[in-house]
Structure formats: C-alpha cells, structure tokens
Design a protein around this motif. Structure first.
Motif, short mmCIF file in Angstrom:
data_model
loop_
_atom_site.label_atom_id
_atom_site.label_comp_id
_atom_site.label_asym_id
_atom_site.label_seq_id
_atom_site.Cartn_x
_atom_site.Cartn_y
_atom_site.Cartn_z
N LYS A 34 0.79 -1.23 0.00
CA LYS A 34 0.00 0.00 0.00
C LYS A 34 0.82 1.29 0.00
O LYS A 34 0.50 2.21 -0.73
CB LYS A 34 -1.00 0.00 1.16
N PRO A 35 1.90 1.39 0.79
CA PRO A 35 2.65 2.66 0.79
C PRO A 35 3.23 3.04 -0.58
O PRO A 35 3.47 4.21 -0.84
CB PRO A 35 3.78 2.42 1.79
N TRP A 36 3.47 2.07 -1.45
CA TRP A 36 4.08 2.36 -2.75
C TRP A 36 3.05 2.57 -3.84
O TRP A 36 3.40 2.98 -4.94
CB TRP A 36 5.04 1.23 -3.15
N GLY A 37 1.81 2.27 -3.59
CA GLY A 37 0.76 2.49 -4.59
C GLY A 37 0.79 1.49 -5.74
O GLY A 37 0.07 1.67 -6.72
N SER A 38 1.59 0.48 -5.66
CA SER A 38 1.60 -0.58 -6.68
C SER A 38 1.97 -1.89 -5.99
O SER A 38 2.47 -1.89 -4.86
CB SER A 38 2.59 -0.26 -7.80
N SER A 39 1.74 -2.99 -6.68
CA SER A 39 1.99 -4.28 -6.04
C SER A 39 3.49 -4.56 -5.93
O SER A 39 4.29 -4.06 -6.72
CB SER A 39 1.29 -5.39 -6.82
N LEU A 40 3.85 -5.35 -4.95
CA LEU A 40 5.25 -5.73 -4.75
C LEU A 40 5.66 -6.73 -5.83
O LEU A 40 4.90 -7.63 -6.18
CB LEU A 40 5.44 -6.37 -3.38
N ILE A 41 6.86 -6.58 -6.33
CA ILE A 41 7.39 -7.51 -7.33
C ILE A 41 7.89 -8.77 -6.64
O ILE A 41 7.71 -9.88 -7.11
CB ILE A 41 8.55 -6.85 -8.11
N LYS A 42 8.51 -8.60 -5.48
CA LYS A 42 9.08 -9.73 -4.75
C LYS A 42 8.91 -9.47 -3.26
O LYS A 42 8.99 -8.34 -2.80
CB LYS A 42 10.56 -9.86 -5.10
N CYS A 43 8.70 -10.54 -2.50
CA CYS A 43 8.58 -10.43 -1.06
C CYS A 43 9.30 -11.60 -0.41
O CYS A 43 9.02 -12.75 -0.72
CB CYS A 43 7.10 -10.43 -0.66
N ASN A 44 10.25 -11.30 0.46
CA ASN A 44 10.94 -12.33 1.25
C ASN A 44 10.46 -12.22 2.68
O ASN A 44 10.33 -11.12 3.20
CB ASN A 44 12.46 -12.12 1.22
N ALA A 45 10.22 -13.36 3.29
CA ALA A 45 9.71 -13.33 4.66
C ALA A 45 10.40 -14.38 5.50
O ALA A 45 10.72 -15.46 5.03
CB ALA A 45 8.21 -13.57 4.66
N ALA A 46 10.61 -14.04 6.75
CA ALA A 46 11.09 -15.00 7.74
C ALA A 46 10.07 -14.98 8.87
O ALA A 46 9.89 -13.97 9.53
CB ALA A 46 12.48 -14.61 8.25
N LEU A 47 9.39 -16.08 9.07
CA LEU A 47 8.36 -16.18 10.09
C LEU A 47 8.88 -17.07 11.21
O LEU A 47 9.29 -18.20 10.98
CB LEU A 47 7.08 -16.78 9.50
N THR A 48 8.87 -16.55 12.43
CA THR A 48 9.42 -17.28 13.57
C THR A 48 8.39 -17.36 14.68
O THR A 48 8.25 -16.44 15.47
CB THR A 48 10.70 -16.58 14.09
N PRO A 49 7.64 -18.46 14.74
CA PRO A 49 6.65 -18.60 15.82
C PRO A 49 7.25 -19.27 17.05
O PRO A 49 8.27 -19.95 16.96
CB PRO A 49 5.59 -19.51 15.18
N ASN A 50 6.61 -19.07 18.18
CA ASN A 50 6.90 -19.88 19.37
C ASN A 50 6.04 -21.12 19.25
O ASN A 50 4.82 -21.03 19.16
CB ASN A 50 6.54 -19.13 20.65
N LEU A 51 6.67 -22.27 19.22
CA LEU A 51 5.93 -23.52 19.02
C LEU A 51 5.56 -24.14 20.35
O LEU A 51 6.42 -24.36 21.19
CB LEU A 51 6.77 -24.50 18.21
N GLN A 52 4.28 -24.42 20.53
CA GLN A 52 3.83 -25.16 21.70
C GLN A 52 3.82 -26.65 21.38
O GLN A 52 4.11 -27.47 22.21
CB GLN A 52 2.41 -24.71 22.11
N LYS A 53 3.48 -26.95 20.14
CA LYS A 53 3.51 -28.33 19.66
C LYS A 53 4.43 -28.35 18.46
O LYS A 53 4.67 -27.34 17.83
CB LYS A 53 2.11 -28.78 19.24
#
Length: 195
Positions: A166-185
């Motif tokens: 949204k801040p750029w007014g156009s769609s992202l070409i590429k997105c890298n993500a690192a998701l780190t949850p606390n695992l209970q199971k």
C-alpha cells in the motif's frame, strides 16, 4: 548410545510436500572454552562419521576452527565452535564428455517430509557428538526454505503482501519473509532410543 531413530512428520511439514521445499536444522552452541582450542580434534570423529556415510564428500576449512562439509547426496554441514547447521540442497549433476560442453542431468525432487526424516538421521550424528563431548545447545532452529508462485500462496499471506504494498501504490514484485513462531507443539517428532 542411540540405536534407533523414529521420526514422525505431521501438520505443516506434510503441507510443505506440495512445494519444492528443503529443510535445514541449526544448533546454536553454548560457548565452551574447554573445547574451543581443541575443536578440530574434538570434531574429527564427527567428520569421520560423515565421511564414512557418503560416497563423495568435499571438505572446506574457514579459518582455524570452522568447516564446511558437502556430500553428493545433497547434505551440507556448516560446523563452527558456536553454530552447527545441517541442510539439504538439491545438486544438479553434470554429465561430462571429452570435447563436449557438460550437460545437466534431471533432478528428481523429494517430498519435504521425506527430506526432513532423512535430515533427522543426520541430526542423530550431531546429537551423539554433543552428548559425547558434553556440548550444551542454546537454541535449535528448524527451517523450511522454499519459493512459491503467487497463485500458491495461502490467502492470509496474499492479504499481507497486498497490505505491505500500500505505501508504494503498486503491487510488490518480490517479497521475502522469515516467520518465527513460538511452538507449543511440534510438526516433527523425533524419538531416539538408547541401546
């Protein structure tokens, strides 16, 4: 020491079978100055175990106490006094003929859950090394590395990507993500039994 290893994969790990995902396990080691100056000698039995497991292994040293070990089967070890990482990478085999340009052979992908089971067997070697040398682990991380096409991404992540653009007014070409949850199971259950 441990005689058998039983691995059970469920949940997210089996969902990743739908993608070309590869596993990685990292161990952050608690600093131990007793072994720091003798790390090469302490590491030798583990390196010999890895070497005896595979037909072809390449070793590289980084400084005086860090090693990289690569097997032709795709397992890759990074060993240093404060961190040990084991991961799987797909290797693209070459076929070489005299006087011709090398050709690449086809790679046959494996299910993520099967790769994770195979990686657990590699982890067994490292855990035995930790126990035998009284090495304490601070943190363990299990990572799934994958690339997904936009149409494969779950709806919640698609909404997140749209929100981030949204801040750029156009769609992202590429997105890298690192998701780190606390695992209970956990999605990977490994049982080691002593012999």
């Amino acid at each position: 020491m441990w005689e058998t290893v039983q691995v059970e994969v469920r949940g997210l790990a089996s969902w990743l079978d739908n993608f070309l995902a590869v596993p990685m396990v990292g161990f952050q080691i608690r600093p131990n100055f007793r072994i720091l100056f003798n790390y090469q000698n302490i590491l030798a039995p583990l390196l010999e175990e890895i070497y005896s497991t595979y037909d072809s292994v390449t070793f590289e040293t980084q400084g005086t106490s860090a090693f990289t070990v690569k097997s032709k089967s795709g397992f890759y070890y990074e060993l240093s006094p404060d961190n040990i990482v084991i991961k799987f990478t797909y290797l693209v085999p070459e076929e070489r003929r005299v006087g011709q340009i090398p050709t690449l052979k086809e790679v046959h992908p494996q299910a993520y859950s099967q790769l994770l089971i195979n990686l657990a067997l590699e982890v067994k070697k490292v855990l035995m090394f930790f126990v035998e040398n009284e090495i304490l682990v601070r943190r363990v991380g299990v990572v799934a590395e994958l690339s997904m096409s936009r149409d494969s991404i779950p709806p919640g992540i698609t909404n997140l990507i749209e929100y981030l653009s949204k801040p750029w007014g156009s769609s992202l070409i590429k997105c890298n993500a690192a998701l780190t949850p606390n695992l209970q199971k956990t999605d990977l259950v490994v049982h080691f039994s002593k012999g």
